[in-house]
Design an enzyme around this catalytic site. Structure first.
Site, PDB file in Angstrom:
ATOM      1  N   VAL A  13       0.845  -1.209   0.000  1.00  0.00           N
ATOM      2  CA  VAL A  13       0.000   0.000   0.000  1.00  0.00           C
ATOM      3  C   VAL A  13       0.879   1.258   0.000  1.00  0.00           C
ATOM      4  O   VAL A  13       0.658   2.187  -0.779  1.00  0.00           O
ATOM      5  CB  VAL A  13      -0.972   0.023   1.205  1.00  0.00           C
ATOM      6  CG1 VAL A  13      -1.768   1.333   1.220  1.00  0.00           C
ATOM      7  CG2 VAL A  13      -1.929  -1.165   1.170  1.00  0.00           C
ATOM      8  N   ASP A  33      10.250   2.842   6.557  1.00  0.00           N
ATOM      9  CA  ASP A  33       9.873   1.463   6.909  1.00  0.00           C
ATOM     10  C   ASP A  33      10.907   0.958   7.915  1.00  0.00           C
ATOM     11  O   ASP A  33      12.027   1.470   7.988  1.00  0.00           O
ATOM     12  CB  ASP A  33       9.882   0.568   5.654  1.00  0.00           C
ATOM     13  CG  ASP A  33       9.044  -0.690   5.829  1.00  0.00           C
ATOM     14  OD1 ASP A  33       7.952  -0.759   5.247  1.00  0.00           O
ATOM     15  OD2 ASP A  33       9.491  -1.607   6.559  1.00  0.00           O
ATOM     16  N   ARG A  82      -4.070  -8.846   6.238  1.00  0.00           N
ATOM     17  CA  ARG A  82      -4.685 -10.115   6.653  1.00  0.00           C
ATOM     18  C   ARG A  82      -4.435 -11.232   5.637  1.00  0.00           C
ATOM     19  O   ARG A  82      -4.098 -10.978   4.487  1.00  0.00           O
ATOM     20  CB  ARG A  82      -6.171  -9.918   6.906  1.00  0.00           C
ATOM     21  CG  ARG A  82      -6.963  -9.408   5.744  1.00  0.00           C
ATOM     22  CD  ARG A  82      -8.304  -8.947   6.254  1.00  0.00           C
ATOM     23  NE  ARG A  82      -8.979  -8.149   5.256  1.00  0.00           N
ATOM     24  CZ  ARG A  82     -10.213  -8.357   4.859  1.00  0.00           C
ATOM     25  NH1 ARG A  82     -10.927  -9.315   5.396  1.00  0.00           N
ATOM     26  NH2 ARG A  82     -10.764  -7.589   3.957  1.00  0.00           N
ATOM     27  N   ARG A  88     -10.561  -8.180   9.227  1.00  0.00           N
ATOM     28  CA  ARG A  88      -9.690  -7.058   9.579  1.00  0.00           C
ATOM     29  C   ARG A  88      -9.524  -6.983  11.091  1.00  0.00           C
ATOM     30  O   ARG A  88      -8.482  -6.601  11.602  1.00  0.00           O
ATOM     31  CB  ARG A  88     -10.273  -5.750   9.045  1.00  0.00           C
ATOM     32  CG  ARG A  88     -10.298  -5.676   7.539  1.00  0.00           C
ATOM     33  CD  ARG A  88     -10.926  -4.374   7.059  1.00  0.00           C
ATOM     34  NE  ARG A  88     -10.985  -4.300   5.609  1.00  0.00           N
ATOM     35  CZ  ARG A  88     -11.985  -4.764   4.879  1.00  0.00           C
ATOM     36  NH1 ARG A  88     -13.019  -5.341   5.450  1.00  0.00           N
ATOM     37  NH2 ARG A  88     -11.961  -4.634   3.569  1.00  0.00           N
ATOM     38  N   SER A 100      -2.717   0.430  11.549  1.00  0.00           N
ATOM     39  CA  SER A 100      -3.377   0.493  10.210  1.00  0.00           C
ATOM     40  C   SER A 100      -4.763  -0.144  10.293  1.00  0.00           C
ATOM     41  O   SER A 100      -5.673   0.514  10.748  1.00  0.00           O
ATOM     42  CB  SER A 100      -2.519  -0.061   9.079  1.00  0.00           C
ATOM     43  OG  SER A 100      -2.101  -1.357   9.357  1.00  0.00           O
ATOM     44  N   HIS A 156     -15.110   0.258   8.329  1.00  0.00           N
ATOM     45  CA  HIS A 156     -14.499  -0.479   7.232  1.00  0.00           C
ATOM     46  C   HIS A 156     -14.470  -1.944   7.644  1.00  0.00           C
ATOM     47  O   HIS A 156     -13.482  -2.458   8.099  1.00  0.00           O
ATOM     48  CB  HIS A 156     -13.081   0.047   7.017  1.00  0.00           C
ATOM     49  CG  HIS A 156     -12.369  -0.558   5.857  1.00  0.00           C
ATOM     50  ND1 HIS A 156     -12.924  -0.660   4.611  1.00  0.00           N
ATOM     51  CD2 HIS A 156     -11.121  -1.078   5.755  1.00  0.00           C
ATOM     52  CE1 HIS A 156     -12.038  -1.220   3.789  1.00  0.00           C
ATOM     53  NE2 HIS A 156     -10.952  -1.483   4.475  1.00  0.00           N
TER      54      HIS A 156
END
Ligand SMILES: NC(=O)c1ccc[n+]([C@@H]2O[C@H](COP(=O)([O-])OP(=O)(O)OC[C@H]3O[C@@H](n4cnc5c(N)ncnc54)[C@H](O)[C@@H]3O)[C@@H](O)[C@H]2O)c1
Length: 289
Positions: A13, A33, A82, A88, A100, A156
């Site tokens: 992403v 990261d 996932r 989620r 996230s 979501h």
């Protein structure tokens, strides 16, 4: 002055969001990261695409938060995606330490931990969910996706609330164009949209559409577009909900969330939104934010 966007997490992403943002020349991008070399390598690779794309966005990867100073926007995409069969919500405790998914509870955690005002902590999910709904509507009716607007409210997750009444094709409500049974099938496919892709990929989850959704929100803020988009926002009494992040239509501009748009809901839609808010509340309770 050039705009600067930091993306935390340089996985699927994060790196793809950097790609959209740089290729639209919205801002310079800092990728960060915990895995050494990954943001540096992806950042340099993307920078080297810029002459071909005819864009002057500067892209750099780093492990050092000093490089993120003075960012106009920070996008958090760090986390663990996932696997097939997982919801989620199964990511709750792992990702609470990173931030996230599950999106609404994580946005609430980011709000609490950052101390920022609510207009500056915004969750991305509704733009993605409504884009999926738009694709399914456009495919069903064989019309351009550009003609289709769609609204999805709520969290979501499996309790998200697609709103056919407020979804249109060239201004015509889709309830006039699609039979109820077919519509219900599209609504359910939208709810399952993330899982459908996880099932195909087996390892990892969707990232092209999620990162495109991030870029749309970034663009609305950086260009002060005052664009109305469904986003996860901290409600303070709107829709009868207080102190919870829930997906609602908001106006995005240079100040972030500049307005929460309240639309009239039928009792059934309101009940579905409340159910969705309750599931966010449960997750928020587990991590205590
Ligand atoms: N809100 C949404 O609509 C939506 C959509 C898609 C994915 N997601 C979520 O986004 C997250 C990322 O998905 P992905 O497909 O890019 O996963 P990914 O595994 O490809 O990338 C995640 C990256 O985060 C990095 N990371 C982990 N901990 C970190 C930390 N503390 N600081 C900085 N970086 C860190 C990892 O090293 C990895 O590179 C997942 O949690 C996923 O569930 C949300």
């Amino acid at each position: 002055m050039r705009k600067k966007v930091t993306i935390v997490g340089s996985g699927n992403v994060g790196a793809t969001a950097a790609h959209w943002i740089a290729s639209k020349e919205l801002a310079d991008v800092v990728l960060i990261d915990i895995v050494e070399g990954v943001p540096q390598g992806k950042g340099l690779d993307l920078l080297e695409a810029m002459p071909i794309e005819k864009r002057d966005s500067f892209v750099v990867g780093t492990q050092d938060y000093k490089d993120t100073a003075n960012s106009d926007i920070v996008v958090i995409t760090a986390g663990v995606p996932r696997k097939p069969g997982m919801s989620r919500d199964d990511l709750l405790n792992t990702n609470y330490n990173i931030m996230s998914n599950p999106l609404d509870a994580m946005a609430q955690a980011a709000y609490k931990l950052s101390g920022f005002p609510r207009e500056r902590v915004i969750g991305m999910a509704g733009v993605l969910d409504s884009a999926r709904f738009r694709v399914f509507i456009a495919t069903e009716l064989k019309v351009s996706v550009e003609n289709v607007t769609a609204f999805v409210l709520g969290g979501h997750g499996d309790t998200m609330v697609p709103l056919p009444r407020y979804s249109t094709v060239a201004g015509i409500p889709i309830t006039e164009l699609i039979e109820p049974a077919a519509l219900e099938r599209l609504v359910q496919r939208t709810r399952d949209g993330g899982a459908e892709i996880v099932k195909y990929l087996k390892t990892g989850s969707a990232y092209y559409a999620p990162s495109a959704a991030v870029a749309e929100m970034v663009e609305a803020i950086l260009k002060d577009k005052k664009k109305i988009l469904p986003c996860a926002a901290l409600l303070d009494g709107e829709y009868g909900i207080k102190g919870l992040y829930v997906g609602v239509p908001v106006k995005l501009g240079s100040k972030g969330i500049e307005q929460i748009i309240e639309i009239k809901l039928t009792p059934a839609e309101k009940a579905a939104l409340d159910k969705s808010a309750d599931s966010v509340k449960e997750l928020v309770g587990v991590i205590g934010v």
